[in-house]
Design an enzyme around this catalytic site. Structure first.
Site, PDB file in Angstrom:
ATOM      1  N   ASN A 219       0.841  -1.196   0.000  1.00 53.71           N
ATOM      2  CA  ASN A 219       0.000   0.000   0.000  1.00 53.71           C
ATOM      3  C   ASN A 219       0.878   1.248   0.000  1.00 53.71           C
ATOM      4  OD1 ASN A 219       0.453   0.888   2.858  1.00 53.71           O
ATOM      5  ND2 ASN A 219      -0.384  -1.158   3.235  1.00 53.71           N
ATOM      6  N   ARG A 220       0.249   2.405  -0.056  1.00 56.58           N
ATOM      7  CA  ARG A 220       0.972   3.658  -0.290  1.00 56.58           C
ATOM      8  C   ARG A 220       1.497   4.324   0.978  1.00 56.58           C
ATOM      9  NH1 ARG A 220      -2.840   7.416  -3.515  1.00 56.58           N
ATOM     10  NH2 ARG A 220      -1.169   8.884  -3.024  1.00 56.58           N
TER      11      ARG A 220
END
Ligand code: CTP
Length: 414
Positions: A219-220
């Site tokens: 994820n970011r």
């Protein structure tokens, strides 16, 4: 968004950057560059010793302002009084044992020590010295005295010192010094020593769920919010364990114990282990809710057939588990990155999540418009189990951290 000031901003915060005579003086150049580039007016005041490591011309060129060490230069300007009186913040990096001793005893034998005596703004001393010097009872007493007077004496980092030595006493990274400087400019009361005696655990970053030896589901999350929380807690005197998943190449904050965790399961094990002793648990990590059912031992090959769908299975909800198993008095904090929709606002989703997770505090951030993830700044709401809701104004992630620790401090008070 970054926390840079608008270039046309009429008032640029005035920072006096004192530089002590230690080998880490060269790092002051990077601190100076970062502060001037983000819109601060910086006047460098080195000691004579500092100029043996870095030339005055370097500081003058980077700051665009004159550099003096003594009180007999530029006398009509009365700099020994004026600099301290007009500064918004004085930061000394590196602060040597000698400089700390002088500051504690009110000596004023050069421009920097005079400035420290006349300053009425927040003062941040960032120590750098050998471990033996930092731990010497004389230095301990000087640091305690300065802190009792409201001076912020930062915790030094651990690591490589001059020569072959390693240990506590290293100057924190310039990025960290700049973050603390900006935090104190934004909120002069952000760094009291009010978490002394507490052990806090913070998870940060984004987990990676392996698919094969080279691929993962990730994820970011940059980890910046969790790292800022850990940094502020350590500087407020807490013992900090930072359980870190993948981050954007961040440096471990000074004074924290770093535990690495790759996947959600590794992070789960690490958090349960630290939960045995920690007084406060903060789940700032972005944890994957699902992982691939099977981990292929070899790299998945491209074939002529259509690709197989990736089957996923659910990961444990670590926050909910920590809440379920918490010891009496242990405080548990969650984060919620939400996007709103027509029917339900970000805040409504946050309220529902606080109830569902059962934690004491929940920080709610709006994401999806570039906010929260990856950036330097954050904003949102701090929701408490007792129904209190506090709006967190747009500011740095360290500022959000300071607000959160204020709320935690109230909950752990006997
Ligand atoms: N969290 C956790 N374990 C997970 C998922 C999330 O401990 N498997 C924690 C996060 O660290 C955060 C909080 O739960 O503190 C909320 O995370 P979030 O992703 O917003 O919530 P979810 O429970 O995953 O719910 P949803 O994705 O449906 O909004």
């Amino acid at each position: 968004m970054t926390s840079q000031l608008h270039p046309d901003a009429p008032v640029r915060p005035r920072v006096v950057l004192g530089v002590g005579g230690g080998i880490a003086a060269y790092k002051a150049c990077e601190v100076l560059r970062r502060l001037t580039e983000s819109g601060h007016s910086v006047r460098v005041v080195p000691t004579e010793g500092a100029l043996r490591f870095v030339g005055a011309a370097t500081f003058e060129a980077l700051s665009g302002q004159p550099v003096h060490t003594g009180v007999f230069e530029d006398v009509p300007e009365v700099p020994h009084v004026r600099l301290g009186q007009t500064a918004d913040l004085v930061v000394v990096a590196p602060a040597t044992a000698n400089l700390i001793a002088k500051a504690a005893n009110g000596l004023a034998d050069d421009l920097l020590t005079n400035t420290l005596l006349t300053a009425r703004c927040p003062v941040l001393l960032v120590p750098a010295m050998h471990t033996e010097m930092w731990e010497h009872p004389a230095t301990r007493a000087n640091v305690a005295l300065l802190r009792s007077r409201g001076v912020v004496v930062a915790e030094p980092a651990s690591g490589r010192l001059t020569g072959k030595d390693t240990g506590k006493g290293r100057l924190p990274e310039p990025s960290e010094i700049v973050e603390l400087t900006k935090l104190l400019l934004a909120r002069s009361d952000a760094l009291p020593r009010d978490l002394e005696g507490l052990h806090v655990a913070v998870s940060a970053g984004g987990t990676r769920e392996p698919l094969d030896p080279v691929r993962f589901l990730g994820n970011r999350s940059s980890g910046r919010q969790g790292y800022a929380l850990a940094r502020v807690a350590a500087q407020r005197g807490a013992r900090v364990t930072l359980v870190s998943a993948h981050t954007a190449d961040l440096v471990a904050p000074a004074g924290v114990e770093l535990v690495g965790a790759g996947s959600a399961e590794e992070l789960r094990v690490a958090m349960h282990e630290v939960a045995k002793t920690a007084d406060v648990l903060v789940m700032a990590a972005a944890v994957a809710d699902f992982r691939p059912v099977s981990l292929t031992g070899h790299k998945i090959k491209k074939t002529d057939r259509d690709p197989e769908p990736v089957a996923l299975t659910r990961n444990a909800d670590i926050l909910a588990e920590l809440v379920e198993h918490r010891r009496p008095g242990q405080v548990v904090v969650g984060f919620a990155a939400e996007t709103g929709d027509e029917g339900t606002s970000v805040l409504d989703y946050g309220r529902a999540k606080l109830k569902r997770k059962g934690c004491d505090l929940l920080v709610v951030n709006a994401v999806g418009d570039g906010g929260a993830f990856e950036g330097e700044d954050n904003a949102g709401w701090l929701l408490s189990a007792d129904g209190t809701e506090v709006r967190i104004a747009h500011g740095s992630k360290a500022q959000l951290g300071a607000t959160l620790w204020d709320a935690v401090r109230v909950l752990v008070e006997p």
